[in-house]
Design a protein around this motif. Structure first.
Motif, short mmCIF file in Angstrom:
data_model
loop_
_atom_site.label_atom_id
_atom_site.label_comp_id
_atom_site.label_asym_id
_atom_site.label_seq_id
_atom_site.Cartn_x
_atom_site.Cartn_y
_atom_site.Cartn_z
N PRO A 1 0.79 -1.13 0.07
CA PRO A 1 -0.07 0.48 0.26
C PRO A 1 1.06 1.59 -0.02
CG PRO A 1 0.33 -0.59 2.03
CD PRO A 1 0.69 -1.87 0.79
N THR A 2 -0.06 2.12 -1.39
CA THR A 2 1.05 3.37 -0.55
C THR A 2 -0.17 4.09 0.97
OG1 THR A 2 -1.48 4.52 -1.06
CG2 THR A 2 0.92 4.31 -2.58
N MET A 3 0.74 5.21 1.43
CA MET A 3 0.10 5.96 2.79
C MET A 3 -1.33 6.10 2.59
SD MET A 3 0.73 6.53 5.72
CE MET A 3 2.56 6.06 6.25
N ASN A 4 -1.82 6.69 1.46
CA ASN A 4 -3.25 6.41 1.52
C ASN A 4 -4.23 5.70 1.92
OD1 ASN A 4 -3.05 9.42 1.15
ND2 ASN A 4 -3.03 9.33 -1.11
N VAL B 1 -2.34 -11.28 4.18
CA VAL B 1 -1.03 -11.79 4.31
C VAL B 1 -0.02 -11.38 3.64
CG1 VAL B 1 -2.52 -13.87 4.72
CG2 VAL B 1 -1.69 -13.45 2.28
N MET B 2 0.58 -12.16 4.05
CA MET B 2 1.79 -11.03 3.48
C MET B 2 2.81 -12.03 2.38
SD MET B 2 5.08 -9.87 3.65
CE MET B 2 5.47 -9.94 5.80
N GLY B 3 2.62 -10.89 0.57
CA GLY B 3 2.98 -11.69 -0.16
C GLY B 3 4.73 -11.17 -0.42
N ASN B 4 4.72 -11.93 -1.81
CA ASN B 4 6.61 -11.98 -2.45
C ASN B 4 6.51 -10.36 -2.30
OD1 ASN B 4 4.68 -12.69 -4.23
ND2 ASN B 4 6.40 -12.03 -5.93
N CYS B 5 5.61 -9.67 -3.37
CA CYS B 5 6.29 -8.11 -2.98
C CYS B 5 5.92 -7.67 -1.97
CB CYS B 5 5.50 -7.15 -3.74
SG CYS B 5 6.08 -8.25 -6.02
N ASP B 6 5.27 -7.84 -0.89
CA ASP B 6 5.29 -7.37 0.23
C ASP B 6 6.59 -6.83 1.30
OD1 ASP B 6 2.45 -6.51 0.13
OD2 ASP B 6 1.55 -8.67 0.53
N ARG B 7 7.25 -8.17 1.41
CA ARG B 7 8.32 -8.30 1.73
C ARG B 7 9.36 -6.75 1.60
NH1 ARG B 7 7.49 -13.31 3.91
NH2 ARG B 7 7.07 -14.85 2.15
N TYR B 8 9.42 -6.73 0.76
CA TYR B 8 9.87 -5.56 -0.50
C TYR B 8 9.41 -4.50 0.32
CZ TYR B 8 12.25 -8.64 -2.37
OH TYR B 8 12.99 -10.33 -2.84
N HIS B 9 8.46 -4.39 1.44
CA HIS B 9 7.37 -2.64 1.69
C HIS B 9 7.24 -2.67 3.40
CE1 HIS B 9 4.20 0.69 1.19
NE2 HIS B 9 3.99 -0.31 2.36
N THR B 10 7.72 -1.42 3.48
CA THR B 10 7.87 -1.30 4.82
C THR B 10 6.12 -1.07 5.58
OG1 THR B 10 9.78 -0.81 4.87
CG2 THR B 10 8.42 0.46 6.99
N LEU C 1 -0.25 -0.33 9.65
CA LEU C 1 -0.62 -1.21 9.86
C LEU C 1 0.30 -2.44 9.91
CD1 LEU C 1 -2.56 -2.31 6.17
CD2 LEU C 1 -4.18 -1.63 8.09
N SER C 2 -0.21 -3.71 10.72
CA SER C 2 1.06 -4.47 11.11
C SER C 2 1.68 -5.49 10.45
CB SER C 2 1.07 -5.29 12.25
OG SER C 2 -0.34 -5.03 13.47
N THR C 3 2.35 -5.66 10.19
CA THR C 3 3.49 -6.26 8.84
C THR C 3 2.70 -7.66 8.42
OG1 THR C 3 5.65 -5.69 9.44
CG2 THR C 3 6.02 -7.74 8.57
N PRO C 4 2.66 -8.30 8.05
CA PRO C 4 1.33 -9.71 7.29
C PRO C 4 2.18 -10.36 7.73
CG PRO C 4 1.47 -7.62 5.51
CD PRO C 4 2.58 -7.47 6.13
#
Length: 163
Positions: free
Chosen positions: A39-42, A55-64, A68-71
């Motif tokens: 997600p963007t901040m908005n 849930v955590m996706g493969n691209c979410d692993r590179y996102h801070t 929201l809590s880390t998935p």
């Protein structure tokens, strides 16, 4: 409860805004993302202020994630007497869980919609509402009576499975 189910949005604010409008129109109680929300901040602010699960996706692993809590890698819950497991689909598979007839396994990752029964389990991939690989933008609705794969933006049924 009724859930709007999506996956692989990849930070697309316009698509997420469309899904929020559909959530209200269809009276969904919550949104469940099968990963790669990025997600963007908005988007994160909007998700923070509602019943939103991801849930955590493969691209979410590179996102801070800021709000929201880390998935987690997967989530599970009960829906109308059925076990529901949600994961992105790049590390966990139905055979890794104790699923029985009628239980629902939800995954993303492929960017292609899928709704079928296999060995008594219901397998569902909502596809991608922003970057489809099967030529159609899609998402899902899980209600008390059915699970539906729907097209975006018109919410036309691609496939419906009565529960």
């Amino acid at each position: 409860m009724t859930y709007l189910i999506c996956s692989d949005i990849h930070g697309d604010e316009r698509t997420f805004d469309k899904l929020l409008k559909i959530k209200e129109k269809m009276h969904a109680d919550a949104i469940i993302s099968a990963g790669d929300f990025c997600p963007t901040m908005n988007m994160e602010v909007a998700a923070y202020n509602m019943d939103f699960r991801t849930v955590m996706g493969n691209c979410d692993r590179y996102h801070t994630y800021s709000l929201l809590s880390t998935p987690r890698d997967y989530i599970s819950f009960e829906h109308e007497g059925r076990n529901v497991v949600v994961t992105h689909g790049d590390h966990y598979f139905p055979s890794m869980f104790e699923l029985k007839d009628g239980d629902i396994f939800i995954s993303g990752h492929t960017h292609a919609g899928l709704l079928e029964k296999e060995r008594g389990m219901i397998l569902f991939n909502p596809g991608s509402p922003s970057r489809p690989r099967d030529g159609r933008k899609s998402f899902g609705i899980l209600s008390e009576k059915s699970l539906a794969l729907l097209s975006l933006p018109f919410c036309r049924p691609i496939k419906v499975l009565e529960l």
